[in-house]
Motif scaffolding. Structure first.
Motif, PDB file in Angstrom:
ATOM      1  N   ARG A 144       9.005   0.087  -3.888  1.00 28.06           N
ATOM      2  CA  ARG A 144       9.176   1.593  -4.105  1.00 28.06           C
ATOM      3  C   ARG A 144      10.048   2.017  -5.138  1.00 28.06           C
ATOM      4  NH1 ARG A 144       4.142   3.229  -3.018  1.00 28.06           N
ATOM      5  NH2 ARG A 144       4.955   5.212  -2.771  1.00 28.06           N
ATOM      6  N   THR A 156     -11.693   8.492   1.653  1.00 23.29           N
ATOM      7  CA  THR A 156     -11.529   8.808   0.100  1.00 23.29           C
ATOM      8  C   THR A 156     -12.436  10.225   0.153  1.00 23.29           C
ATOM      9  OG1 THR A 156     -11.230   6.779  -0.511  1.00 23.29           O
ATOM     10  CG2 THR A 156     -11.712   7.975  -2.030  1.00 23.29           C
ATOM     11  N   LYS A 164      -1.553  -1.999   0.651  1.00 22.40           N
ATOM     12  CA  LYS A 164      -2.254  -1.897  -0.624  1.00 22.40           C
ATOM     13  C   LYS A 164      -3.906  -2.403  -0.273  1.00 22.40           C
ATOM     14  CE  LYS A 164       1.321  -1.045  -3.866  1.00 22.40           C
ATOM     15  NZ  LYS A 164       1.160   0.430  -3.781  1.00 22.40           N
ATOM     16  N   ALA A 210     -14.370   8.423   6.458  1.00 27.97           N
ATOM     17  CA  ALA A 210     -12.983   8.582   6.953  1.00 27.97           C
ATOM     18  C   ALA A 210     -11.854   8.443   5.993  1.00 27.97           C
ATOM     19  CB  ALA A 210     -12.811   7.471   8.097  1.00 27.97           C
ATOM     20  N   LYS A 229       9.118   4.524  -7.498  1.00 26.37           N
ATOM     21  CA  LYS A 229       8.986   5.927  -6.900  1.00 26.37           C
ATOM     22  C   LYS A 229       9.951   6.802  -6.401  1.00 26.37           C
ATOM     23  CE  LYS A 229       4.038   5.247  -7.117  1.00 26.37           C
ATOM     24  NZ  LYS A 229       3.019   6.122  -7.063  1.00 26.37           N
TER      25      LYS A 229
END
Ligand code: ACO
Length: 330
Positions: free
Chosen positions: A88, A176, A141, A174, A91
Protein backbone atom coordinates in the motif's frame (compact mmCIF):
# COMPACT_ATOMS: atom_id res chain seq x y z
CA UNK A 1 -30.49 -33.94 0.27
CA UNK A 2 -31.28 -30.22 0.36
CA UNK A 3 -29.03 -27.74 -1.43
CA UNK A 4 -27.48 -26.63 1.86
CA UNK A 5 -26.80 -30.21 2.89
CA UNK A 6 -25.08 -30.76 -0.47
CA UNK A 7 -22.96 -27.65 0.06
CA UNK A 8 -21.93 -28.85 3.54
CA UNK A 9 -21.07 -32.26 2.14
CA UNK A 10 -18.83 -30.66 -0.50
CA UNK A 11 -17.20 -28.55 2.23
CA UNK A 12 -16.47 -31.69 4.29
CA UNK A 13 -14.75 -33.26 1.31
CA UNK A 14 -12.53 -30.19 0.88
CA UNK A 15 -12.05 -29.52 4.62
CA UNK A 16 -10.59 -26.01 4.24
CA UNK A 17 -9.26 -23.59 6.84
CA UNK A 18 -11.58 -20.61 7.32
CA UNK A 19 -10.69 -17.55 9.39
CA UNK A 20 -13.43 -15.86 11.42
CA UNK A 21 -12.17 -12.44 12.57
CA UNK A 22 -15.07 -11.78 14.95
CA UNK A 23 -13.58 -14.13 17.55
CA UNK A 24 -15.59 -13.04 20.57
CA UNK A 25 -18.96 -12.86 18.82
CA UNK A 26 -21.54 -15.23 20.29
CA UNK A 27 -23.12 -16.69 17.10
CA UNK A 28 -19.67 -17.10 15.56
CA UNK A 29 -18.49 -19.10 18.58
CA UNK A 30 -21.57 -21.29 18.56
CA UNK A 31 -21.13 -21.85 14.82
CA UNK A 32 -17.51 -22.84 15.40
CA UNK A 33 -18.63 -25.62 17.72
CA UNK A 34 -20.85 -26.97 14.90
CA UNK A 35 -18.13 -26.57 12.25
CA UNK A 36 -15.78 -28.67 14.36
CA UNK A 37 -18.36 -31.25 15.40
CA UNK A 38 -19.63 -31.71 11.84
CA UNK A 39 -16.12 -31.50 10.32
CA UNK A 40 -17.22 -28.83 7.83
CA UNK A 41 -14.05 -26.74 8.06
CA UNK A 42 -11.07 -26.01 10.27
CA UNK A 43 -11.91 -22.66 11.94
CA UNK A 44 -9.44 -19.99 13.03
CA UNK A 45 -10.80 -17.34 15.41
CA UNK A 46 -9.07 -13.97 15.69
CA UNK A 47 -8.81 -12.37 19.11
CA UNK A 48 -7.03 -12.29 22.42
CA UNK A 49 -6.80 -15.98 23.38
CA UNK A 50 -8.15 -15.74 26.93
CA UNK A 51 -10.94 -13.36 25.88
CA UNK A 52 -12.08 -15.74 23.12
CA UNK A 53 -12.00 -18.74 25.47
CA UNK A 54 -13.86 -16.82 28.22
CA UNK A 55 -16.59 -15.71 25.80
CA UNK A 56 -16.94 -19.23 24.43
CA UNK A 57 -17.40 -20.54 27.96
CA UNK A 58 -19.91 -17.80 28.76
CA UNK A 59 -22.07 -18.67 25.73
CA UNK A 60 -21.67 -22.41 26.24
CA UNK A 61 -19.74 -23.06 23.02
CA UNK A 62 -17.20 -25.88 23.02
CA UNK A 63 -14.51 -24.58 20.67
CA UNK A 64 -11.95 -27.28 21.40
CA UNK A 65 -10.10 -27.87 18.15
CA UNK A 66 -10.43 -24.29 16.87
CA UNK A 67 -7.25 -22.30 16.40
CA UNK A 68 -7.17 -18.88 18.07
CA UNK A 69 -4.81 -16.25 16.68
CA UNK A 70 -4.06 -13.01 18.51
CA UNK A 71 -2.59 -10.68 15.85
CA UNK A 72 -0.08 -8.95 18.13
CA UNK A 73 1.27 -12.31 19.34
CA UNK A 74 1.35 -14.01 15.94
CA UNK A 75 4.84 -14.93 14.67
CA UNK A 76 3.95 -13.30 11.37
CA UNK A 77 2.57 -9.98 12.72
CA UNK A 78 5.75 -8.01 11.81
CA UNK A 79 5.97 -9.75 8.47
CA UNK A 80 2.35 -8.77 7.73
CA UNK A 81 3.11 -5.15 8.72
CA UNK A 82 6.06 -5.04 6.28
CA UNK A 83 4.09 -6.73 3.51
CA UNK A 84 1.13 -4.38 3.99
CA UNK A 85 3.38 -1.29 3.83
CA UNK A 86 4.90 -2.65 0.62
CA UNK A 87 1.49 -3.39 -0.89
CA UNK A 88 0.00 0.00 0.00
CA UNK A 89 2.99 2.36 -0.17
CA UNK A 90 1.65 4.03 -3.32
CA UNK A 91 -1.42 4.89 -1.22
CA UNK A 92 0.74 6.51 1.46
CA UNK A 93 0.87 3.58 3.91
CA UNK A 94 3.39 4.01 6.71
CA UNK A 95 4.77 1.46 9.19
CA UNK A 96 2.90 3.17 12.05
CA UNK A 97 -0.42 3.03 10.23
CA UNK A 98 0.18 -0.56 9.14
CA UNK A 99 1.00 -1.59 12.72
CA UNK A 100 -2.39 -0.23 13.79
CA UNK A 101 -4.29 -1.76 10.89
CA UNK A 102 -2.74 -5.19 11.48
CA UNK A 103 -4.34 -5.12 14.95
CA UNK A 104 -7.73 -4.83 13.28
CA UNK A 105 -9.02 -8.43 12.99
CA UNK A 106 -10.64 -7.71 9.60
CA UNK A 107 -7.37 -6.47 8.08
CA UNK A 108 -5.36 -9.22 9.74
CA UNK A 109 -7.76 -11.93 8.53
CA UNK A 110 -7.59 -10.65 4.94
CA UNK A 111 -3.78 -10.80 5.16
CA UNK A 112 -4.05 -14.40 6.43
CA UNK A 113 -6.08 -15.34 3.38
CA UNK A 114 -3.84 -13.41 1.00
CA UNK A 115 -0.70 -15.11 2.32
CA UNK A 116 -2.07 -18.63 2.62
CA UNK A 117 -2.57 -18.92 6.39
CA UNK A 118 -6.26 -19.55 5.71
CA UNK A 119 -8.22 -20.60 2.62
CA UNK A 120 -11.10 -18.18 3.13
CA UNK A 121 -12.69 -15.63 5.45
CA UNK A 122 -16.18 -15.10 6.89
CA UNK A 123 -17.15 -11.96 8.86
CA UNK A 124 -19.99 -9.50 9.22
CA UNK A 125 -21.97 -10.70 12.24
CA UNK A 126 -21.02 -7.43 13.96
CA UNK A 127 -19.42 -5.44 11.13
CA UNK A 128 -21.08 -3.65 8.20
CA UNK A 129 -20.70 -4.98 4.66
CA UNK A 130 -18.48 -2.02 3.80
CA UNK A 131 -16.13 -2.67 6.72
CA UNK A 132 -15.81 -6.34 5.83
CA UNK A 133 -15.30 -5.66 2.13
CA UNK A 134 -12.86 -2.74 2.25
CA UNK A 135 -9.84 -4.64 3.69
CA UNK A 136 -10.65 -7.66 1.52
CA UNK A 137 -10.76 -5.49 -1.61
CA UNK A 138 -7.54 -3.70 -0.67
CA UNK A 139 -5.62 -6.85 0.27
CA UNK A 140 -7.02 -9.93 -1.47
CA UNK A 141 -8.27 -7.98 -4.50
CA UNK A 142 -10.23 -9.25 -7.47
CA UNK A 143 -9.39 -12.37 -9.48
CA UNK A 144 -7.32 -11.89 -12.67
CA UNK A 145 -9.43 -10.40 -15.46
CA UNK A 146 -12.15 -9.23 -13.06
CA UNK A 147 -12.54 -5.53 -12.30
CA UNK A 148 -15.44 -5.56 -9.86
CA UNK A 149 -16.81 -7.75 -7.12
CA UNK A 150 -20.47 -8.72 -6.94
CA UNK A 151 -22.65 -10.31 -4.29
CA UNK A 152 -24.96 -13.11 -5.36
CA UNK A 153 -27.90 -14.68 -3.58
CA UNK A 154 -29.06 -18.21 -4.14
CA UNK A 155 -32.85 -17.91 -4.13
CA UNK A 156 -34.87 -21.01 -3.33
CA UNK A 157 -38.50 -20.30 -4.14
CA UNK A 158 -40.88 -22.94 -2.79
CA UNK A 159 -43.21 -24.66 -5.26
CA UNK A 160 -41.90 -22.65 -8.18
CA UNK A 161 -41.55 -23.74 -11.77
CA UNK A 162 -39.13 -20.92 -12.58
CA UNK A 163 -35.36 -21.14 -12.72
CA UNK A 164 -33.97 -24.58 -11.94
CA UNK A 165 -37.02 -26.03 -10.13
CA UNK A 166 -37.31 -22.87 -8.08
CA UNK A 167 -33.55 -22.38 -7.57
CA UNK A 168 -32.05 -19.23 -9.03
CA UNK A 169 -28.98 -17.04 -8.63
CA UNK A 170 -29.52 -13.26 -8.35
CA UNK A 171 -26.66 -10.72 -8.66
CA UNK A 172 -25.41 -8.14 -7.84
CA UNK A 173 -27.44 -7.65 -4.68
CA UNK A 174 -24.71 -6.51 -2.33
CA UNK A 175 -21.58 -4.75 -3.57
CA UNK A 176 -21.16 -2.52 -6.62
CA UNK A 177 -23.65 0.38 -6.63
CA UNK A 178 -23.47 1.42 -10.27
CA UNK A 179 -21.63 -1.10 -12.45
CA UNK A 180 -20.38 -0.43 -15.97
CA UNK A 181 -21.48 -2.64 -18.89
CA UNK A 182 -18.13 -4.45 -18.66
CA UNK A 183 -18.67 -5.09 -14.95
CA UNK A 184 -22.23 -6.35 -15.52
CA UNK A 185 -20.79 -8.82 -18.03
CA UNK A 186 -18.30 -9.99 -15.37
CA UNK A 187 -21.18 -10.45 -12.91
CA UNK A 188 -22.95 -12.64 -15.49
CA UNK A 189 -19.95 -14.92 -15.84
CA UNK A 190 -19.27 -15.09 -12.09
CA UNK A 191 -22.93 -15.78 -11.31
CA UNK A 192 -23.02 -18.67 -13.79
CA UNK A 193 -20.00 -20.13 -11.97
CA UNK A 194 -21.82 -19.75 -8.65
CA UNK A 195 -24.85 -21.52 -10.11
CA UNK A 196 -22.66 -24.42 -11.26
CA UNK A 197 -20.41 -24.73 -8.22
CA UNK A 198 -22.82 -24.06 -5.39
CA UNK A 199 -26.29 -24.83 -6.73
CA UNK A 200 -25.34 -27.80 -8.88
CA UNK A 201 -27.13 -26.15 -11.83
CA UNK A 202 -25.54 -27.97 -14.76
CA UNK A 203 -26.69 -25.51 -17.39
CA UNK A 204 -26.83 -21.97 -16.07
CA UNK A 205 -28.82 -19.68 -18.38
CA UNK A 206 -28.16 -16.01 -17.69
CA UNK A 207 -30.62 -13.17 -18.24
CA UNK A 208 -29.46 -9.54 -18.13
CA UNK A 209 -32.40 -7.66 -16.63
CA UNK A 210 -33.82 -4.29 -17.56
CA UNK A 211 -37.18 -2.57 -17.98
CA UNK A 212 -36.96 -3.37 -21.69
CA UNK A 213 -36.85 -6.59 -23.72
CA UNK A 214 -34.67 -6.58 -26.83
CA UNK A 215 -35.14 -2.94 -27.67
CA UNK A 216 -38.79 -2.54 -26.61
CA UNK A 217 -37.76 0.67 -24.85
CA UNK A 218 -34.90 2.97 -25.64
CA UNK A 219 -32.87 4.63 -22.94
CA UNK A 220 -29.20 4.84 -22.00
CA UNK A 221 -29.88 2.54 -19.03
CA UNK A 222 -31.24 -0.09 -21.42
CA UNK A 223 -28.29 0.38 -23.78
CA UNK A 224 -25.91 -0.42 -20.93
CA UNK A 225 -27.59 -3.74 -20.20
CA UNK A 226 -27.77 -4.72 -23.89
CA UNK A 227 -24.11 -3.82 -24.25
CA UNK A 228 -23.26 -5.93 -21.18
CA UNK A 229 -24.97 -8.93 -22.75
CA UNK A 230 -22.94 -8.46 -25.94
CA UNK A 231 -19.67 -8.13 -23.99
CA UNK A 232 -20.41 -11.32 -22.05
CA UNK A 233 -21.27 -13.21 -25.25
CA UNK A 234 -17.99 -12.13 -26.83
CA UNK A 235 -15.83 -12.82 -23.77
CA UNK A 236 -17.48 -16.13 -22.82
CA UNK A 237 -19.03 -17.50 -26.05
CA UNK A 238 -19.81 -20.82 -24.36
CA UNK A 239 -22.02 -19.06 -21.76
CA UNK A 240 -25.77 -19.22 -22.50
CA UNK A 241 -26.66 -15.59 -21.91
CA UNK A 242 -28.97 -13.04 -23.43
CA UNK A 243 -30.64 -9.72 -22.80
CA UNK A 244 -31.73 -7.17 -22.24
CA UNK A 245 -34.82 -8.85 -20.78
CA UNK A 246 -37.66 -7.75 -18.56
CA UNK A 247 -37.95 -10.16 -15.64
CA UNK A 248 -41.00 -11.93 -17.08
CA UNK A 249 -39.30 -12.41 -20.45
CA UNK A 250 -36.32 -13.92 -18.63
CA UNK A 251 -38.36 -16.34 -16.52
CA UNK A 252 -41.62 -17.23 -18.25
CA UNK A 253 -41.26 -19.33 -21.40
CA UNK A 254 -44.40 -18.07 -23.12
CA UNK A 255 -43.57 -14.43 -22.41
CA UNK A 256 -39.94 -14.95 -23.43
CA UNK A 257 -40.95 -16.54 -26.73
CA UNK A 258 -43.36 -13.74 -27.54
CA UNK A 259 -41.17 -10.81 -26.43
CA UNK A 260 -37.82 -12.20 -27.57
CA UNK A 261 -38.50 -14.70 -30.37
CA UNK A 262 -35.36 -16.53 -31.42
CA UNK A 263 -33.58 -16.06 -28.12
CA UNK A 264 -32.35 -19.38 -26.70
CA UNK A 265 -32.25 -17.93 -23.19
CA UNK A 266 -35.58 -16.09 -23.01
CA UNK A 267 -38.00 -17.70 -20.60
CA UNK A 268 -35.40 -20.21 -19.37
CA UNK A 269 -33.13 -18.09 -17.20
CA UNK A 270 -31.95 -19.44 -13.85
CA UNK A 271 -29.36 -16.71 -13.27
CA UNK A 272 -30.61 -13.12 -13.16
CA UNK A 273 -28.19 -10.19 -13.37
CA UNK A 274 -29.73 -6.92 -12.21
CA UNK A 275 -28.72 -3.62 -13.83
CA UNK A 276 -27.55 -1.98 -10.60
CA UNK A 277 -27.28 -2.52 -6.85
CA UNK A 278 -30.55 -0.78 -6.02
CA UNK A 279 -32.61 -3.07 -8.23
CA UNK A 280 -30.64 -6.17 -7.20
CA UNK A 281 -30.93 -5.52 -3.48
CA UNK A 282 -34.62 -4.58 -3.71
CA UNK A 283 -35.32 -7.52 -6.03
CA UNK A 284 -33.91 -10.25 -3.82
CA UNK A 285 -35.61 -8.87 -0.70
CA UNK A 286 -38.99 -8.69 -2.47
CA UNK A 287 -38.75 -12.31 -3.64
CA UNK A 288 -37.54 -13.39 -0.20
CA UNK A 289 -40.48 -11.75 1.58
CA UNK A 290 -43.33 -11.98 -0.93
CA UNK A 291 -42.59 -15.46 -2.30
CA UNK A 292 -41.39 -16.80 1.04
CA UNK A 293 -38.11 -17.71 -0.63
CA UNK A 294 -34.96 -18.77 1.12
CA UNK A 295 -32.18 -16.29 0.26
CA UNK A 296 -28.69 -17.67 0.79
CA UNK A 297 -25.88 -15.13 0.59
CA UNK A 298 -24.49 -12.74 -0.24
CA UNK A 299 -21.84 -14.88 -1.87
CA UNK A 300 -18.99 -12.64 -2.92
CA UNK A 301 -18.00 -13.25 -6.51
CA UNK A 302 -14.87 -12.17 -8.33
CA UNK A 303 -12.47 -12.04 -5.37
CA UNK A 304 -9.10 -13.68 -5.88
CA UNK A 305 -9.77 -15.84 -2.81
CA UNK A 306 -13.10 -16.38 -1.07
CA UNK A 307 -14.36 -13.90 1.49
CA UNK A 308 -17.98 -13.77 2.55
CA UNK A 309 -20.02 -11.26 4.42
CA UNK A 310 -22.70 -12.15 6.98
CA UNK A 311 -25.79 -10.16 7.71
CA UNK A 312 -25.68 -8.59 11.19
CA UNK A 313 -29.01 -10.30 11.78
CA UNK A 314 -27.53 -13.70 10.98
CA UNK A 315 -28.30 -16.86 12.95
CA UNK A 316 -25.79 -19.47 14.10
CA UNK A 317 -26.96 -21.66 11.24
CA UNK A 318 -26.32 -18.83 8.75
CA UNK A 319 -22.71 -18.58 9.94
CA UNK A 320 -22.26 -22.34 9.49
CA UNK A 321 -23.80 -22.20 6.00
CA UNK A 322 -21.70 -19.25 4.87
CA UNK A 323 -18.53 -20.92 6.13
CA UNK A 324 -19.48 -24.06 4.19
CA UNK A 325 -20.04 -22.03 1.00
CA UNK A 326 -16.75 -20.23 1.50
CA UNK A 327 -14.96 -23.54 1.92
CA UNK A 328 -16.52 -24.90 -1.27
CA UNK A 329 -15.25 -21.85 -3.20
CA UNK A 330 -11.76 -22.08 -1.73
N1 ACO B 1 -15.06 -4.25 -6.84
C1 ACO B 1 -13.72 -4.41 -6.72
N2 ACO B 1 -12.92 -3.55 -6.04
C2 ACO B 1 -13.50 -2.47 -5.49
C3 ACO B 1 -14.89 -2.23 -5.58
C4 ACO B 1 -15.67 -3.18 -6.29
N3 ACO B 1 -17.00 -3.03 -6.41
N4 ACO B 1 -15.18 -1.09 -4.91
C5 ACO B 1 -14.02 -0.62 -4.43
N5 ACO B 1 -13.00 -1.46 -4.77
C6 ACO B 1 -11.59 -1.35 -4.39
C7 ACO B 1 -11.00 -0.02 -4.76
O1 ACO B 1 -10.40 -0.10 -6.03
C8 ACO B 1 -9.99 0.19 -3.67
O2 ACO B 1 -8.79 -0.52 -3.93
P1 ACO B 1 -7.40 0.23 -3.68
O3 ACO B 1 -7.51 0.94 -2.36
O4 ACO B 1 -6.40 -0.88 -3.68
O5 ACO B 1 -7.25 1.18 -4.81
C9 ACO B 1 -10.59 -0.51 -2.45
O6 ACO B 1 -11.57 -1.40 -2.97
C10 ACO B 1 -11.26 0.43 -1.49
O7 ACO B 1 -12.05 1.29 -2.27
P2 ACO B 1 -12.81 2.53 -1.69
O8 ACO B 1 -13.35 3.30 -2.85
O9 ACO B 1 -11.95 3.22 -0.72
O10 ACO B 1 -13.91 1.77 -0.89
P3 ACO B 1 -15.36 2.21 -0.65
O11 ACO B 1 -15.38 2.99 0.61
O12 ACO B 1 -16.01 2.78 -1.85
O13 ACO B 1 -16.02 0.80 -0.37
C11 ACO B 1 -17.48 -0.91 -1.00
C12 ACO B 1 -16.20 -0.17 -1.38
C13 ACO B 1 -17.36 -1.35 0.43
C14 ACO B 1 -17.65 -2.13 -1.87
C15 ACO B 1 -18.67 0.09 -1.18
O14 ACO B 1 -18.89 0.29 -2.54
C16 ACO B 1 -19.94 -0.35 -0.53
O15 ACO B 1 -20.14 -0.09 0.65
N6 ACO B 1 -20.85 -1.00 -1.33
C17 ACO B 1 -22.18 -1.31 -0.90
C18 ACO B 1 -22.21 -2.35 0.20
C19 ACO B 1 -23.58 -2.38 0.79
O16 ACO B 1 -23.93 -1.56 1.63
N7 ACO B 1 -24.41 -3.37 0.34
C20 ACO B 1 -25.78 -3.50 0.72
C21 ACO B 1 -25.96 -4.23 1.98
S1 ACO B 1 -25.60 -5.92 1.84
C22 ACO B 1 -27.11 -6.72 1.82
O17 ACO B 1 -28.13 -6.17 1.95
C23 ACO B 1 -27.05 -8.14 1.57
Amino acid sequence: MTLLEQIKEKAREKFKTIVLPEGTEERTLQAVEILIREKIAHPILIGEVEAVKAKAKEVGADITGAEIVDPIKADYYNDFVEKFVEMRKAKGMTTEKAQQLMLDPLYFASMMVKFGKADGEVAGAINTTGNVLRPALQIIKTAPGISAVSGAFIMIVPNSEYGDKGIMVFADCAVTPNPTAEQLAEFAFASAETARELCGIKEPVVGMLSFSTKGSASHEMVDKVAQAAEIAKTRWPELPIDGEFQADAALVLKVGQSKAPGSAAAGKCNVLVFPDLQSGNIGYKLVQRLANAEAIGPILQGMDKPVNDLSRGCSVEDVVNVVAMTAVRA
